[in-house]
Design a protein around this motif. Structure first.
Motif, PDB file in Angstrom:
ATOM      1  N   GLY A  37      -6.682 -34.392  39.110  1.00 25.96           N
ATOM      2  CA  GLY A  37      -7.748 -34.977  38.315  1.00 25.96           C
ATOM      3  C   GLY A  37      -7.368 -36.341  37.762  1.00 25.96           C
ATOM      4  O   GLY A  37      -8.179 -37.274  37.781  1.00 25.96           O
ATOM      5  N   CYS A  38      -6.159 -36.469  37.239  1.00 30.01           N
ATOM      6  CA  CYS A  38      -5.692 -37.769  36.729  1.00 30.01           C
ATOM      7  C   CYS A  38      -5.754 -38.838  37.808  1.00 30.01           C
ATOM      8  O   CYS A  38      -6.273 -39.939  37.590  1.00 30.01           O
ATOM      9  CB  CYS A  38      -4.261 -37.643  36.220  1.00 30.01           C
ATOM     10  N   LEU A  39      -5.212 -38.520  38.962  1.00 29.84           N
ATOM     11  CA  LEU A  39      -5.167 -39.504  40.050  1.00 29.84           C
ATOM     12  C   LEU A  39      -6.570 -39.842  40.539  1.00 29.84           C
ATOM     13  O   LEU A  39      -6.886 -41.010  40.798  1.00 29.84           O
ATOM     14  CB  LEU A  39      -4.313 -38.964  41.194  1.00 29.84           C
ATOM     15  N   THR A  40      -7.434 -38.829  40.632  1.00 26.41           N
ATOM     16  CA  THR A  40      -8.802 -39.059  41.086  1.00 26.41           C
ATOM     17  C   THR A  40      -9.596 -39.856  40.060  1.00 26.41           C
ATOM     18  O   THR A  40     -10.274 -40.833  40.391  1.00 26.41           O
ATOM     19  CB  THR A  40      -9.508 -37.718  41.345  1.00 26.41           C
ATOM     20  N   GLY A  41      -9.511 -39.443  38.796  1.00 29.66           N
ATOM     21  CA  GLY A  41     -10.274 -40.129  37.757  1.00 29.66           C
ATOM     22  C   GLY A  41      -9.864 -41.571  37.580  1.00 29.66           C
ATOM     23  O   GLY A  41     -10.716 -42.465  37.450  1.00 29.66           O
ATOM     24  N   GLY A  42      -8.558 -41.828  37.560  1.00 30.15           N
ATOM     25  CA  GLY A  42      -8.089 -43.201  37.414  1.00 30.15           C
ATOM     26  C   GLY A  42      -8.530 -44.074  38.571  1.00 30.15           C
ATOM     27  O   GLY A  42      -8.999 -45.202  38.383  1.00 30.15           O
ATOM     28  N   THR A  43      -8.399 -43.552  39.794  1.00 29.30           N
ATOM     29  CA  THR A  43      -8.771 -44.329  40.978  1.00 29.30           C
ATOM     30  C   THR A  43     -10.271 -44.582  41.026  1.00 29.30           C
ATOM     31  O   THR A  43     -10.713 -45.709  41.297  1.00 29.30           O
ATOM     32  CB  THR A  43      -8.321 -43.581  42.249  1.00 29.30           C
ATOM     33  N   LEU A  44     -11.085 -43.556  40.746  1.00 27.62           N
ATOM     34  CA  LEU A  44     -12.537 -43.739  40.774  1.00 27.62           C
ATOM     35  C   LEU A  44     -13.020 -44.698  39.693  1.00 27.62           C
ATOM     36  O   LEU A  44     -14.014 -45.406  39.875  1.00 27.62           O
ATOM     37  CB  LEU A  44     -13.239 -42.390  40.623  1.00 27.62           C
ATOM     38  N   SER A  45     -12.298 -44.739  38.564  1.00 23.52           N
ATOM     39  CA  SER A  45     -12.724 -45.633  37.487  1.00 23.52           C
ATOM     40  C   SER A  45     -12.611 -47.100  37.881  1.00 23.52           C
ATOM     41  O   SER A  45     -13.262 -47.957  37.297  1.00 23.52           O
ATOM     42  CB  SER A  45     -11.897 -45.376  36.222  1.00 23.52           C
ATOM     43  N   GLN A  46     -11.776 -47.382  38.881  1.00 21.61           N
ATOM     44  CA  GLN A  46     -11.664 -48.756  39.355  1.00 21.61           C
ATOM     45  C   GLN A  46     -12.943 -49.177  40.083  1.00 21.61           C
ATOM     46  O   GLN A  46     -13.257 -50.356  40.164  1.00 21.61           O
ATOM     47  CB  GLN A  46     -10.456 -48.883  40.292  1.00 21.61           C
TER      48      GLN A  46
ATOM     49  N   GLY B 221      -6.405 -48.936  37.834  1.00 26.60           N
ATOM     50  CA  GLY B 221      -7.079 -47.645  37.911  1.00 26.60           C
ATOM     51  C   GLY B 221      -6.157 -46.555  38.411  1.00 26.60           C
ATOM     52  O   GLY B 221      -5.979 -45.518  37.760  1.00 26.60           O
ATOM     53  N   PHE B 222      -5.538 -46.776  39.575  1.00 21.23           N
ATOM     54  CA  PHE B 222      -4.653 -45.762  40.138  1.00 21.23           C
ATOM     55  C   PHE B 222      -3.438 -45.526  39.251  1.00 21.23           C
ATOM     56  O   PHE B 222      -3.063 -44.370  38.978  1.00 21.23           O
ATOM     57  CB  PHE B 222      -4.194 -46.168  41.539  1.00 21.23           C
ATOM     58  N   VAL B 223      -2.803 -46.610  38.783  1.00 23.09           N
ATOM     59  CA  VAL B 223      -1.603 -46.459  37.961  1.00 23.09           C
ATOM     60  C   VAL B 223      -1.934 -45.795  36.627  1.00 23.09           C
ATOM     61  O   VAL B 223      -1.141 -45.014  36.103  1.00 23.09           O
ATOM     62  CB  VAL B 223      -0.907 -47.823  37.753  1.00 23.09           C
ATOM     63  N   SER B 224      -3.115 -46.074  36.087  1.00 25.38           N
ATOM     64  CA  SER B 224      -3.550 -45.394  34.871  1.00 25.38           C
ATOM     65  C   SER B 224      -3.582 -43.888  35.088  1.00 25.38           C
ATOM     66  O   SER B 224      -3.074 -43.112  34.265  1.00 25.38           O
ATOM     67  CB  SER B 224      -4.942 -45.904  34.471  1.00 25.38           C
TER      68      SER B 224
END
Length: 399
Positions: free
Chosen positions: A264-273, A134-137
């Motif tokens: 936004g990228c970092l937040t969205g990827g992390t939250l998607s996890q 998630g975060f790396v994405s």
């Protein structure tokens, strides 16, 4: 072929991030200088905007070409060749003698640009622990926004001294850094397995199911590209033409909204996890629809910068999940091909966005804000619906 070296996940992440950053940097330089190129070649912004359309359209060719090569010959060598190719073509753009030559070079650049995302994302996702995805994405996808940010910085600082040609010529320089980093990256452990290398030549027993996956992912990414490029590609032109802002004002606002995009990228990827890929995408897209009217009618520099920051934060919240989501739903034997091809084919279907928005703005008496909002808002709604209706394979095993 020599056996792969010890896996260094951090080196893989850094190398792939920088590759996508430079790729996006090269692409977004153009959006700042459409008007200047039009004047150079005695043309119009509507005609020159075909360069954006051609680049987006030909990215699908590169995704298929470089993806198939990476599935056959390995992710790492194909990625090195890809980065070198798009850097050379971007530099060559600065020497284009005519508008026709310029458009041909942007089409060829699109082929090279289209290969990077799929190959780099598959290399990364196959090389890191599932819990990192998630975060790396989000980090990997934020390279796109970092590239836009660096393009804005170079435009603000260097345009008056270098002109539009000089901006393109200096883009050859960052390629050396990425190629150096590539030497520290091991081949994907998933591809390095003998059965994985042999698999592309094997019959595919689940072809009908895979075709359905391709069709769904292409439709998802077409809506996503309509949404994202609808808010990005003409925004600097909107600021310069509709609001008559200076070069430095445009660059400053672009820096602000690209900071929002990175966050936004970092937040969205992390939250998607935690939320899941589909729900995270839909939530951010629908919030962007609610923001769209305010974003389109903003007029003062502070309000324009604030609404643009929020819009790009939400746009990139959705895209921060994409490297993980598309790799997770990929057929294993086509993981370098599927994410990049579907991502870029979606861009191909939305490739007329910029030209359509210019024509729509002209019909609306020069109202770029409304023209962008109508198209981007439609894309956001469809994107949210398709995300909610589609598959999810969070944390599926890739190695």
């Amino acid at each position: 072929m020599s056996p792969p070296g010890p896996q260094r996940p951090y080196s893989v992440v850094v190398a792939s991030f920088l590759g996508w950053t430079i790729d996006a940097f090269d692409f977004f330089l153009l959006v700042f200088v459409l008007g200047d190129i039009a004047r150079q070649f005695d043309s119009s912004i509507a005609v020159v905007s075909w360069a954006l359309t051609l680049t987006l359209a030909f990215r699908v060719v590169g995704a298929l070409l470089f993806g198939r090569l990476a599935d056959r010959y390995g992710r790492k060598p194909v990625l090195i060749a890809n980065v070198l190719t798009f850097s050379i073509l971007e530099c060559a753009t600065g020497f284009a003698p005519t508008l026709t030559a310029f458009l041909v070079l942007r089409a060829l650049f699109g082929i090279a640009m289209g290969g990077e995302w799929g190959v780099a994302s598959s290399l990364t996702m196959e090389s890191i622990p599932a819990g990192w995805r998630g975060f790396v994405s989000g980090l990997l996808q934020s390279g796109y926004s970092f590239g836009y940010l660096f393009a804005a910085l170079l435009y603000g600082v260097g345009f008056e001294a270098l002109g539009w040609r000089g901006l393109f010529i200096v883009t050859i320089l960052p390629a050396a850094l990425v190629l150096y980093i590539r030497r520290n990256v091991a081949e994907s452990p998933a591809w390095s397995r003998p059965d994985a290398r042999d698999a592309p030549s094997q019959p595919q027993p689940k072809a009908p199911r895979n075709i359905g996956r391709y069709v769904y992912a292409i439709a998802l990414m077409a809506a996503a590209a309509t949404f994202s490029h609808g808010t990005q590609d003409l925004y600097p032109t909107f600021l310069r033409v509709q609001h008559s802002f200076s070069v430095h004002q445009v660059a400053s606002i672009a820096i602000v909204y690209n900071i929002g995009a990175i966050l936004g990228c970092l937040t969205g990827g992390t939250l998607s996890q935690r939320l899941g890929r589909r729900r995270g995408i839909a939530l951010a897209a629908l919030l962007a629809v609610a923001l769209m009217p305010f974003w389109a009618i903003a007029s003062t520099p502070v309000v324009l910068a604030g609404t643009a920051f929020c819009m790009q934060f939400l746009v990139q919240c959705t895209f921060g999940t994409m490297p993980a989501h598309l790799n997770e739903i990929s057929p294993p034997q086509a993981r370098a091909t599927f994410p990049g091809f579907t991502y870029q084919f979606g861009n191909f279907l939305a490739a007329g966005n910029a030209t359509l928005q210019v024509l729509l703005a002209n019909r609306l008496h020069g109202n770029y804000g409304l023209g962008m909002a109508l198209i981007a808002g439609s894309g956001a709604v469809v994107f949210a619906l398709l995300a909610l209706l589609g598959p999810e394979a969070k944390e599926i095993r890739m190695t």
